[in-house]
Scaffold this active site. Structure first.
Site, PDB file in Angstrom:
ATOM      1  N   ASP A  54       1.044  -1.278  -0.017  1.00 30.83           N
ATOM      2  CA  ASP A  54      -0.004  -0.047  -0.019  1.00 30.83           C
ATOM      3  C   ASP A  54       0.970   1.463   0.041  1.00 30.83           C
ATOM      4  OD1 ASP A  54      -2.869   1.221   0.624  1.00 30.83           O
ATOM      5  OD2 ASP A  54      -1.289   2.281   2.062  1.00 30.83           O
ATOM      6  N   LYS A 112      -2.784   5.884  -4.386  1.00 25.40           N
ATOM      7  CA  LYS A 112      -4.035   6.927  -4.005  1.00 25.40           C
ATOM      8  C   LYS A 112      -4.036   8.299  -4.650  1.00 25.40           C
ATOM      9  CE  LYS A 112      -3.897   4.669   0.661  1.00 25.40           C
ATOM     10  NZ  LYS A 112      -2.666   4.387   0.694  1.00 25.40           N
ATOM     11  N   HIS A 145      -7.753   9.477  -1.695  1.00 26.29           N
ATOM     12  CA  HIS A 145      -7.216   9.359  -0.590  1.00 26.29           C
ATOM     13  C   HIS A 145      -7.805  10.090   0.695  1.00 26.29           C
ATOM     14  CE1 HIS A 145      -2.655   9.295   1.205  1.00 26.29           C
ATOM     15  NE2 HIS A 145      -3.501   9.090   2.185  1.00 26.29           N
TER      16      HIS A 145
END
Length: 346
Positions: A54, A112, A145
């Protein structure tokens, strides 16, 4: 109160998303990993068996997590003339994994869309820039995000005029197009409130597959979890260990330590396992090789129901990451308090 969704010995290593794709139960978070990110990614994938990494544009680690083995770099012909030098090579961590025989299809990469790109015309260029930086053809998951649009170069905290109007529907339509164009496999959201989630689900043609939120025994966020479950949206828990820097150190919480000692596990393992038993995937961040490995060793045991319920009953509930430095301007607004940021739902 949170309820365990797994049977005592159920071994869930991934979760199925609305799209039918699977997201690994444990991934590596890279927020604040800095120059250690590339080594952390290599360790996670090659030594600990992680498949989910991530990251985000805002973390500033695309050029570390995916930093090149070579020294060549290029200038990107940018949108709105605001992007500067960007590395175009696959980085140390993922390149090492791929060179070692890990196939791209077996990895799950999340990034993101940052707040200054939250306008419809900037969504696709931002994603293409990320893909070019990472040297990938697609992302597995692309998230909004934060649901707030910022002026590029906004101050922290924001000055008057730094927080702009966010066309949520227009941005989401562009996110949906990315999926249709096979540039991303799944789309999702992060740091949403119930109010904003309800707004999104009211017009979404493609529902978000994932909602990424701060969740841990010190901030269960029960209402958001239940709302996501009701809509079939999978939840990924970030900051699952709390934060020593922000006054919520769950690793040294007496309740967590007591249960960890009883189970002969580390506090970190207990916190990661708690998240999985709650039905969420989880992305603990670490740059320590031993802890990275330890956080993955959570699949051949379970927290007993009584202990799970104790962890789910910690009374002191507060966020670690509230967004004040990003979005709150106490004098000029539009968000004059943390409560405004979270739609007064906390």
């Amino acid at each position: 109160m949170a309820q365990s969704t797994l049977r005592a010995k159920e071994d869930v290593q991934s979760f199925v998303l609305l799209s039918g794709h699977r997201i690994p139960a444990v991934g590596l978070g890279t927020w604040r990993s800095g120059s250690q990110a590339s080594d952390s990614v290599a360790t996670a994938i090659l030594e600990a068996g992680y498949r989910h990494i991530d990251t985000a544009w805002e973390y500033g680690v695309h050029d570390e997590v995916f930093k090149s083995y070579t020294l060549h770099s290029f200038f990107l012909v940018n949108y709105n003339n605001k992007h500067f030098e960007t590395y175009f090579q696959v980085g140390h961590g993922l390149k090492a994994a791929i060179d070692a025989g890990i196939e791209r299809k077996d990895l799950f990469i999340t990034s993101k869309l940052w707040c200054h790109d939250l306008s419809p015309e900037r969504v696709r260029p931002a994603l293409l820039n990320t893909l070019q930086e990472l040297q990938f053809d697609y992302l597995d998951l692309y998230l909004i995000h934060w649901p707030f649009r910022l002026k590029e170069g906004a101050s922290r905290p924001p000055k008057a005029g730094d927080v702009l109007n966010f066309d949520m529907e227009g941005v989401w339509r562009e996110m949906e197009k990315l999926k249709t164009q096979n540039l991303v496999r799944d789309i999702g959201i992060s740091n949403f409130t119930l109010k904003k989630l309800n707004k999104l689900t009211g017009f979404a043609q493609t529902m978000p597959s994932v909602c990424q939120m701060e969740m841990h025994p010190g901030w269960r966020n029960d209402k958001m979890l239940e709302a996501c479950k009701k809509n079939g949206i999978h939840v990924t828990s970030y900051s699952p260990l709390g934060s020593q820097d922000n006054g919520r150190d769950l690793i040294h919480d007496p309740t967590v330590e007591k249960i960890a000692g009883k189970l002969n596990k580390s506090p970190g393992q207990v916190l990661v396992r708690w998240a999985i038993q709650r039905g969420t995937s989880v992305i603990p961040k670490s740059t320590n090789a031993d802890r990275i490995k330890e956080n993955m060793q959570v699949f051949d045991w379970a927290i007993p129901e009584q202990d799970f319920n104790v962890l789910s009953s910690i009374s002191d509930q507060k966020r670690v990451l509230h967004g004040e430095d990003l979005f709150v301007n106490k004098n000029d607004g539009p968000f004059r308090s943390v409560a405004d940021v979270w739609d007064h739902e906390d």
